[in-house]
Design an enzyme around this catalytic site. Structure first.
Site, PDB file in Angstrom:
ATOM      1  N   GLY A  77       0.830  -1.218   0.000  1.00  0.00           N
ATOM      2  CA  GLY A  77       0.000   0.000   0.000  1.00  0.00           C
ATOM      3  C   GLY A  77       0.853   1.251   0.000  1.00  0.00           C
ATOM      4  O   GLY A  77       0.465   2.296   0.528  1.00  0.00           O
ATOM      5  N   GLN A 125      -2.292   6.880   1.297  1.00  0.00           N
ATOM      6  CA  GLN A 125      -2.114   8.106   2.090  1.00  0.00           C
ATOM      7  C   GLN A 125      -0.985   7.963   3.113  1.00  0.00           C
ATOM      8  O   GLN A 125      -0.097   8.803   3.188  1.00  0.00           O
ATOM      9  CB  GLN A 125      -3.424   8.451   2.823  1.00  0.00           C
ATOM     10  CG  GLN A 125      -3.353   9.768   3.574  1.00  0.00           C
ATOM     11  CD  GLN A 125      -4.450   9.944   4.618  1.00  0.00           C
ATOM     12  OE1 GLN A 125      -5.141   8.994   4.980  1.00  0.00           O
ATOM     13  NE2 GLN A 125      -4.599  11.167   5.091  1.00  0.00           N
ATOM     14  N   ARG A 127      -2.002  -0.922  -8.026  1.00  0.00           N
ATOM     15  CA  ARG A 127      -2.328  -0.446  -9.368  1.00  0.00           C
ATOM     16  C   ARG A 127      -1.679   0.887  -9.687  1.00  0.00           C
ATOM     17  O   ARG A 127      -1.160   1.093 -10.759  1.00  0.00           O
ATOM     18  CB  ARG A 127      -3.844  -0.281  -9.476  1.00  0.00           C
ATOM     19  CG  ARG A 127      -4.468  -1.268 -10.404  1.00  0.00           C
ATOM     20  CD  ARG A 127      -5.873  -0.875 -10.795  1.00  0.00           C
ATOM     21  NE  ARG A 127      -6.502   0.052  -9.899  1.00  0.00           N
ATOM     22  CZ  ARG A 127      -7.642  -0.186  -9.271  1.00  0.00           C
ATOM     23  NH1 ARG A 127      -8.260  -1.330  -9.431  1.00  0.00           N
ATOM     24  NH2 ARG A 127      -8.187   0.730  -8.494  1.00  0.00           N
ATOM     25  N   ASP A 161      -0.159  -7.406  -5.746  1.00  0.00           N
ATOM     26  CA  ASP A 161      -1.543  -7.505  -5.276  1.00  0.00           C
ATOM     27  C   ASP A 161      -1.493  -8.436  -4.059  1.00  0.00           C
ATOM     28  O   ASP A 161      -1.182  -9.624  -4.196  1.00  0.00           O
ATOM     29  CB  ASP A 161      -2.392  -8.094  -6.410  1.00  0.00           C
ATOM     30  CG  ASP A 161      -3.837  -8.327  -5.986  1.00  0.00           C
ATOM     31  OD1 ASP A 161      -4.135  -8.261  -4.764  1.00  0.00           O
ATOM     32  OD2 ASP A 161      -4.671  -8.592  -6.864  1.00  0.00           O
ATOM     33  N   TYR A 168     -15.277  -2.812   7.015  1.00  0.00           N
ATOM     34  CA  TYR A 168     -13.901  -2.399   7.321  1.00  0.00           C
ATOM     35  C   TYR A 168     -13.586  -2.659   8.792  1.00  0.00           C
ATOM     36  O   TYR A 168     -12.553  -3.239   9.130  1.00  0.00           O
ATOM     37  CB  TYR A 168     -13.758  -0.910   6.990  1.00  0.00           C
ATOM     38  CG  TYR A 168     -12.430  -0.290   7.360  1.00  0.00           C
ATOM     39  CD1 TYR A 168     -11.253  -0.692   6.755  1.00  0.00           C
ATOM     40  CD2 TYR A 168     -12.367   0.742   8.305  1.00  0.00           C
ATOM     41  CE1 TYR A 168     -10.044  -0.092   7.073  1.00  0.00           C
ATOM     42  CE2 TYR A 168     -11.169   1.348   8.620  1.00  0.00           C
ATOM     43  CZ  TYR A 168     -10.002   0.922   8.011  1.00  0.00           C
ATOM     44  OH  TYR A 168      -8.807   1.513   8.326  1.00  0.00           O
ATOM     45  N   ILE A 205      -6.446  10.178   9.673  1.00  0.00           N
ATOM     46  CA  ILE A 205      -5.132  10.801   9.460  1.00  0.00           C
ATOM     47  C   ILE A 205      -5.260  11.979   8.494  1.00  0.00           C
ATOM     48  O   ILE A 205      -5.830  11.851   7.417  1.00  0.00           O
ATOM     49  CB  ILE A 205      -4.109   9.773   8.916  1.00  0.00           C
ATOM     50  CG1 ILE A 205      -4.019   8.546   9.843  1.00  0.00           C
ATOM     51  CG2 ILE A 205      -2.739  10.423   8.725  1.00  0.00           C
ATOM     52  CD1 ILE A 205      -3.512   8.827  11.242  1.00  0.00           C
TER      53      ILE A 205
HETATM   54  N1  SER Z   1      -9.639   6.866   8.200  1.00  0.00           N
HETATM   55  C1  SER Z   1     -10.259   5.579   8.218  1.00  0.00           C
HETATM   56  C2  SER Z   1     -11.595   5.611   7.603  1.00  0.00           C
HETATM   57  O1  SER Z   1     -12.223   6.639   7.686  1.00  0.00           O
HETATM   58  C3  SER Z   1     -10.396   5.103   9.635  1.00  0.00           C
HETATM   59  O2  SER Z   1      -9.414   4.171   9.872  1.00  0.00           O
HETATM   60  O3  SER Z   1     -12.019   4.646   7.071  1.00  0.00           O
END
Ligand code: SER
Length: 325
Positions: free
Chosen positions: A14, A18, A42, A59, A149, A179
């Site tokens: 990754g 960001q 990618r 990947d 997630y 972040i």
């Molecule tokens: N910044 C992330 C999100 O908003 C949180 O881990 O998915």
């Protein structure tokens, strides 16, 4: 346990993301460009990443691709930053499962088989859910998230801890807050408004925020995030009681407070609020977190507050946007 072996050959998955993009540069600074392999899925790397060390397309859901790079570069440490974030994960839960669970499993298995020194696996405030105390979320608490997630991140924490206990693999991780950064845009998170607002304030003096004005979430400025990550990875294993699930606090502010702080620098700035599906995700997360375990076990304390973060972000972004014109 591989506690006193040195990290010498690092892979960052990754790496175009960001956090990955800035983390890779910080690691190259510290360990030497050639010793830090950036891997992306990618997106081709920008010039800073491309010119400062090796780059490979990987990947993470394809174990053979991962393993080939680990062998080629003799990798002994992985920072596994590849993930599908919360809002993107609600749009495509199957992809979130595949990348966040199967990708992580591949990383842990390859690390175990290659007897690696250490693996960093980020977690998130998304592990918390509506039943978690919100102000602050304790270190040890209810983890019943409502997003795909979030549930992949809870599983990641548990799986990482399992590898520590069962296989003696040194896995470490932080529950990152949202972040805020000036280099690479975040992709598909619920906390993205706290980055987008800066670009829009500078370029158009207006922003339509996708959460309510009174929405408070835990956040952190990128320099603190990078410092925390390097600190945890260098911490003495013997002092760690936790491994993959450290709460980490930086800043907590409402969307309205952030807009007001930006307005101090850009008086014409106007922020409007039109909550969308991400409001519900934001409402399921805590407002602040208790990070006393990180403070006690590896000496964490953040350096940026809201005014210093906002002033620094505006300065860096203005410079960047002028250079791009
Ligand atoms: N910044 C992330 C999100 O908003 C949180 O881990 O998915």
């Amino acid at each position: 346990m591989s506690t006193h072996r040195e990290m010498k050959r690092i892979l960052v998955t990754g790496a175009c993301g960001q956090i990955g993009s800035e983390l890779t540069l910080a690691l190259r600074e510290k360990y030497g460009g050639e010793n830090v392999v950036a891997a992306g899925h990618r997106t081709p790397p920008g010039p800073a990443l491309r010119d400062s060390g090796p780059f490979e397309f990987v990947d993470v859901t394809k174990r053979d691709e991962l393993e080939a790079v680990v062998r080629r570069y003799n990798i002994d440490t992985v920072y596994h930053m590849a993930a599908v974030l919360s809002a993107a994960g609600e749009k495509n839960p199957h992809l979130a499962w595949d990348v966040n669970i199967n990708g992580l499993y591949n990383v842990l298995e390859v690390a175990r088989e290659h007897n690696m020194v250490r693996v960093f696996v980020p977690s998130s405030i998304a592990v918390f859910g509506p039943e978690t105390p919100r102000d602050p979320a304790p270190q040890e608490t209810v983890l019943r998230p409502t997003t795909m997630y979030g549930l992949t991140k809870v599983t990641g924490e548990l799986l990482g801890n399992y590898y520590v206990r069962r296989f003696g693999l040194d896995v470490r991780g932080i529950r990152y807050p949202g972040i805020i950064s000036s280099e690479t845009l975040p992709g598909g998170g619920t906390t993205d408004y706290a980055v987008e607002i800066f670009y829009e304030a500078i370029q158009h003096k207006r922003y339509t925020c996708f959460v309510r004005e009174d929405t408070v979430l835990p956040m952190m400025y990128m320099p603190d995030c990078i410092r925390a990550t390097l600190m945890l990875m260098e911490a003495d294993f013997a002092r760690l009681k936790h491994h993959t699930d450290f709460n980490l606090a930086g800043l907590s502010f409402s969307a309205g407070e952030l807009a007001a702080e930006i307005k101090k620098h850009i008086p014409e700035f106007v922020c409007e609020y039109q909550p969308d599906f991400r409001q519900q995700i934001a409402d399921s997360w805590p407002r602040t977190v208790d990070d006393s375990a990180a403070r006690e076990e590896w000496g964490w304390s953040p350096q940026y507050d809201l005014p210093t973060m906002v002033a620094d972000m505006l300065e860096k972004l203005r410079r960047k946007l002028v250079a791009q014109d």
